[in-house]
Design a protein around this motif. Structure first.
Motif, mmCIF file in Angstrom:
data_model
loop_
_atom_site.group_PDB
_atom_site.id
_atom_site.type_symbol
_atom_site.label_atom_id
_atom_site.label_comp_id
_atom_site.label_asym_id
_atom_site.label_seq_id
_atom_site.Cartn_x
_atom_site.Cartn_y
_atom_site.Cartn_z
ATOM 1 N N UNK A 41 -14.187 46.526 8.181
ATOM 2 C CA UNK A 41 -15.119 47.251 7.319
ATOM 3 C C UNK A 41 -14.721 48.231 6.400
ATOM 4 N N UNK A 42 -13.547 48.027 6.233
ATOM 5 C CA UNK A 42 -12.932 48.939 5.095
ATOM 6 C C UNK A 42 -12.351 47.828 3.973
ATOM 7 N N UNK A 60 -1.926 55.259 7.152
ATOM 8 C CA UNK A 60 -1.878 53.700 7.679
ATOM 9 C C UNK A 60 -2.972 52.997 7.118
ATOM 10 N N UNK A 61 -4.082 53.438 6.757
ATOM 11 C CA UNK A 61 -5.303 52.836 6.352
ATOM 12 C C UNK A 61 -5.172 52.599 4.820
ATOM 13 N N UNK A 62 -4.838 53.612 4.125
ATOM 14 C CA UNK A 62 -4.571 53.278 2.495
ATOM 15 C C UNK A 62 -3.237 52.081 2.519
ATOM 16 N N UNK A 63 -2.376 52.154 3.333
ATOM 17 C CA UNK A 63 -1.225 51.584 3.126
ATOM 18 C C UNK A 63 -1.646 49.914 3.483
ATOM 19 N N UNK A 64 -2.653 49.837 4.400
ATOM 20 C CA UNK A 64 -2.983 48.318 5.006
ATOM 21 C C UNK A 64 -3.938 47.948 3.744
ATOM 22 N N UNK A 65 -4.784 48.872 3.035
ATOM 23 C CA UNK A 65 -5.567 48.261 2.161
ATOM 24 C C UNK A 65 -4.627 47.937 0.939
ATOM 25 N N UNK A 66 -3.504 48.709 0.642
ATOM 26 C CA UNK A 66 -2.541 48.179 -0.422
ATOM 27 C C UNK A 66 -1.889 47.024 -0.208
ATOM 28 N N UNK A 107 -14.800 41.718 12.842
ATOM 29 C CA UNK A 107 -14.543 40.245 14.006
ATOM 30 C C UNK A 107 -14.111 39.009 12.868
ATOM 31 N N UNK A 108 -14.161 39.288 11.705
ATOM 32 C CA UNK A 108 -13.887 38.045 10.743
ATOM 33 C C UNK A 108 -12.721 37.085 11.253
ATOM 34 N N UNK A 109 -11.642 38.008 11.689
ATOM 35 C CA UNK A 109 -10.493 37.071 12.327
ATOM 36 C C UNK A 109 -10.881 36.155 13.196
#
Length: 208
Positions: free
Chosen positions: A111-112, A84-90, A125-127
């Motif tokens: 932070x990723x 899920x992390x790598x898919x989110x970054x993609x 917390x940027x959102x």
């Protein structure tokens, strides 16, 4: 304008965020938004902090006012393949690549950092504090919710229009009753357990 917002008011910087990491079904969706430096679009905040009707209103305003925006996703199959992390970054990488204007830099919620060929800053917390990231959060959330509502018609009985794929009791009960669909994330533990239980039931049935 609040001080924390003023620090991030810079033209041709893309705000980037994703939604949908936690659900058991459906894609993870990301958005990238370039806002004009002035005037500040009022009402921007984390998409989770406002109701559906307000998100819809803000989504329309963002699309009208943005210098550029783009929405992209990674499918359930890609989530299973990559995690899920790598898919989110993609998905975030795809959203930035799809912008009709090339941003000077990108500010990303969390932070990723996704792999981007430009100056990049992550903001925890940027959102809720960076207007362009808030805008990305809102249009990504609205886009994903609409997609899950459409999938509700394709897969009736699961309640996707209501829970948007999250692991509610109603959703888990539907999985137990009807099984796993192609849009379920098979690498997520509740879905993997449901598939295993179905396989065991099938083996027991055949052996009888």
């Amino acid at each position: 304008m609040r001080r924390k917002e003023r620090r991030f008011a810079c033209p041709f910087v893309a705000g980037v965020d994703e939604v949908g990491r936690g659900p058991l079904a459906g894609p993870v969706v990301a958005a990238a938004v370039i806002l004009p430096a002035k005037p500040l679009l009022r009402g921007l905040t984390d998409s989770k902090a406002i109701g559906e009707a307000e998100r819809e209103r803000m989504d329309e305003r963002i699309r009208q006012r943005a210098l550029a925006y783009a929405i992209a996703e990674a499918s359930a199959a890609e989530i299973d393949s990559l995690n899920i992390l790598q898919a989110s970054l993609l998905a975030m990488q795809r959203a930035v690549a799809a912008l009709r204007l090339t941003p000077f830099a990108a500010w990303v919620d969390g932070n990723q950092p996704p792999p981007l060929n430009m100056p990049l800053r992550t903001v925890v917390g940027g959102d809720g504090s960076v207007p362009a990231i808030s805008a990305a959060s809102i249009i990504a959330k609205v886009s994903r919710d609409r997609q899950m509502q459409a999938l509700d018609a394709r897969y009736p009985g699961y309640g996707f229009a209501q829970h948007k794929g999250y692991g509610t009791r109603a959703h888990r009960d539907a999985i137990e009753a009807y099984g796993v669909t192609p849009i379920h994330r098979r690498s997520f533990a509740p879905i993997a357990r449901a598939l295993q239980a179905r396989q065991i039931d099938f083996i027991d049935h055949v052996s009888q």
